[in-house]
Write a protein that holds these residues in place. Structure first.
Motif, mmCIF file in Angstrom:
data_model
loop_
_atom_site.group_PDB
_atom_site.id
_atom_site.type_symbol
_atom_site.label_atom_id
_atom_site.label_comp_id
_atom_site.label_asym_id
_atom_site.label_seq_id
_atom_site.Cartn_x
_atom_site.Cartn_y
_atom_site.Cartn_z
ATOM 1 N N ASP A 71 28.802 30.049 54.895
ATOM 2 C CA ASP A 71 27.426 29.671 55.222
ATOM 3 C C ASP A 71 26.786 30.815 56.020
ATOM 4 O O ASP A 71 27.120 31.024 57.186
ATOM 5 N N GLU A 72 25.897 31.544 55.375
ATOM 6 C CA GLU A 72 25.267 32.695 56.028
ATOM 7 C C GLU A 72 24.379 32.286 57.198
ATOM 8 O O GLU A 72 24.261 33.027 58.180
ATOM 9 N N GLU A 73 23.767 31.114 57.112
ATOM 10 C CA GLU A 73 22.953 30.632 58.227
ATOM 11 C C GLU A 73 23.833 30.357 59.444
ATOM 12 O O GLU A 73 23.471 30.706 60.566
ATOM 13 N N LEU A 74 24.991 29.764 59.230
ATOM 14 C CA LEU A 74 25.935 29.528 60.331
ATOM 15 C C LEU A 74 26.390 30.850 60.927
ATOM 16 O O LEU A 74 26.442 30.998 62.150
ATOM 17 N N ALA A 75 26.697 31.832 60.089
ATOM 18 C CA ALA A 75 27.120 33.143 60.579
ATOM 19 C C ALA A 75 26.034 33.771 61.462
ATOM 20 O O ALA A 75 26.327 34.333 62.526
ATOM 21 N N GLU A 76 24.784 33.658 61.058
ATOM 22 C CA GLU A 76 23.687 34.212 61.863
ATOM 23 C C GLU A 76 23.552 33.475 63.183
ATOM 24 O O GLU A 76 23.304 34.085 64.226
ATOM 25 N N ARG A 77 23.714 32.159 63.169
ATOM 26 C CA ARG A 77 23.667 31.383 64.421
ATOM 27 C C ARG A 77 24.793 31.824 65.356
ATOM 28 O O ARG A 77 24.583 31.926 66.569
ATOM 29 N N ILE A 78 25.974 32.101 64.809
ATOM 30 C CA ILE A 78 27.084 32.583 65.639
ATOM 31 C C ILE A 78 26.723 33.926 66.255
ATOM 32 O O ILE A 78 26.953 34.153 67.447
ATOM 33 N N ARG A 79 26.139 34.813 65.466
ATOM 34 C CA ARG A 79 25.727 36.128 65.992
ATOM 35 C C ARG A 79 24.747 35.970 67.153
ATOM 36 O O ARG A 79 24.886 36.620 68.190
ATOM 37 N N VAL A 80 23.753 35.122 66.973
ATOM 38 C CA VAL A 80 22.722 34.943 68.004
ATOM 39 C C VAL A 80 23.324 34.319 69.260
ATOM 40 O O VAL A 80 23.108 34.809 70.374
ATOM 41 N N LEU A 81 24.087 33.250 69.096
ATOM 42 C CA LEU A 81 24.682 32.590 70.262
ATOM 43 C C LEU A 81 25.732 33.457 70.928
ATOM 44 O O LEU A 81 25.972 33.333 72.129
ATOM 45 N N GLU A 92 25.549 36.646 71.423
ATOM 46 C CA GLU A 92 24.983 37.845 72.048
ATOM 47 C C GLU A 92 25.338 37.969 73.524
ATOM 48 O O GLU A 92 25.463 39.070 74.044
ATOM 49 N N ASP A 93 25.503 36.843 74.223
ATOM 50 C CA ASP A 93 25.819 36.878 75.650
ATOM 51 C C ASP A 93 27.318 36.850 75.910
ATOM 52 O O ASP A 93 27.751 36.773 77.053
ATOM 53 N N GLU A 94 28.103 36.898 74.867
ATOM 54 C CA GLU A 94 29.562 36.867 74.968
ATOM 55 C C GLU A 94 30.099 38.289 74.803
ATOM 56 O O GLU A 94 29.359 39.202 74.464
ATOM 57 N N PRO A 95 31.401 38.464 75.012
ATOM 58 C CA PRO A 95 31.966 39.793 74.729
ATOM 59 C C PRO A 95 31.669 40.193 73.280
ATOM 60 O O PRO A 95 31.604 39.327 72.404
ATOM 61 N N PRO A 96 31.478 41.483 73.034
ATOM 62 C CA PRO A 96 31.143 41.925 71.672
ATOM 63 C C PRO A 96 32.222 41.525 70.668
ATOM 64 O O PRO A 96 33.410 41.702 70.918
ATOM 65 N N MET A 97 31.780 40.968 69.551
ATOM 66 C CA MET A 97 32.708 40.550 68.507
ATOM 67 C C MET A 97 32.444 41.342 67.236
ATOM 68 O O MET A 97 31.298 41.577 66.876
ATOM 69 N N GLY A 98 33.520 41.730 66.579
ATOM 70 C CA GLY A 98 33.416 42.356 65.276
ATOM 71 C C GLY A 98 33.413 41.275 64.210
ATOM 72 O O GLY A 98 33.745 40.117 64.481
ATOM 73 N N GLU A 99 33.058 41.648 63.009
ATOM 74 C CA GLU A 99 33.036 40.714 61.889
ATOM 75 C C GLU A 99 33.961 41.227 60.807
ATOM 76 O O GLU A 99 34.051 42.437 60.579
ATOM 77 N N LYS A 100 34.655 40.285 60.153
ATOM 78 C CA LYS A 100 35.561 40.664 59.086
ATOM 79 C C LYS A 100 35.562 39.578 58.020
ATOM 80 O O LYS A 100 35.802 38.414 58.321
ATOM 81 N N LYS A 101 35.278 39.987 56.792
ATOM 82 C CA LYS A 101 35.345 39.038 55.681
ATOM 83 C C LYS A 101 36.813 38.813 55.342
ATOM 84 O O LYS A 101 37.582 39.762 55.202
ATOM 85 N N MET A 102 37.174 37.529 55.255
ATOM 86 C CA MET A 102 38.551 37.197 54.901
ATOM 87 C C MET A 102 38.629 35.790 54.342
ATOM 88 O O MET A 102 37.931 34.896 54.810
ATOM 89 N N PHE A 103 39.450 35.617 53.324
ATOM 90 C CA PHE A 103 39.672 34.317 52.697
ATOM 91 C C PHE A 103 38.366 33.654 52.260
ATOM 92 O O PHE A 103 38.239 32.436 52.297
ATOM 93 N N GLY A 104 37.371 34.445 51.901
ATOM 94 C CA GLY A 104 36.089 33.916 51.461
ATOM 95 C C GLY A 104 35.152 33.545 52.587
ATOM 96 O O GLY A 104 34.008 33.177 52.355
ATOM 97 N N GLY A 105 35.615 33.629 53.830
ATOM 98 C CA GLY A 105 34.798 33.312 54.998
ATOM 99 C C GLY A 105 34.443 34.583 55.757
ATOM 100 O O GLY A 105 34.742 35.698 55.311
ATOM 101 N N LEU A 106 33.817 34.410 56.907
ATOM 102 C CA LEU A 106 33.464 35.534 57.763
ATOM 103 C C LEU A 106 34.010 35.267 59.151
ATOM 104 O O LEU A 106 33.561 34.346 59.838
ATOM 105 N N GLY A 107 35.022 36.061 59.537
ATOM 106 C CA GLY A 107 35.647 35.907 60.842
ATOM 107 C C GLY A 107 34.936 36.728 61.896
ATOM 108 O O GLY A 107 34.446 37.824 61.627
ATOM 109 N N PHE A 108 34.896 36.176 63.099
ATOM 110 C CA PHE A 108 34.332 36.875 64.254
ATOM 111 C C PHE A 108 35.500 37.200 65.174
ATOM 112 O O PHE A 108 36.184 36.307 65.677
#
Length: 110
Positions: A4-14, A16-32
């Motif tokens: 769900d790309e909308e969920l991924a964007e919400r995770i990115r926005v929320l 922002e105030d957390e430690p920096p997270m990288g993103e990795k596509k895996m198993f058809g999903g998007l891991g943070f």
């Protein structure tokens, strides 16, 4: 099914105030990722995967729409799947994001 790309964007926005997270596509999903450890993921099956302390699993799975995460019929210890209906507002998503980040932060970097 793609994540769900909308969920991924919400995770990115929320996140922002957390430690920096990288993103990795895996198993058809998007891991943070935090220091090489996955904290949460927008799941390819819908909803959110959250990495947790396995000792907290019983308490957390008692909540509606929360269950152990399964992959290919096997329960993954230390992982939960949060139903999309439990992520409708940012407060709900933020709660699960914090749980995943807190646990991933407690792990040694990879």
């Amino acid at each position: 099914m793609a994540y769900d790309e909308e969920l991924a964007e919400r995770i990115r926005v929320l996140g922002e105030d957390e430690p920096p997270m990288g993103e990795k596509k895996m198993f058809g999903g998007l891991g943070f990722m935090l220091d090489g450890n996955m904290a949460v993921a927008a799941s390819s099956t819908g909803g959110l995967m959250v990495r947790i302390n396995p000792d907290d699993a019983d308490r957390l799975t008692a909540q509606p729409g929360v269950q152990p995460f399964e992959m290919k019929g096997r329960t993954m210890n230390g992982w939960l799947h949060i139903d999309p209906a439990q992520l409708e507002d940012d407060e709900q998503l933020s709660k699960w994001l914090t749980i995943g980040i807190d646990f991933a932060s407690s792990l040694p970097p990879k």
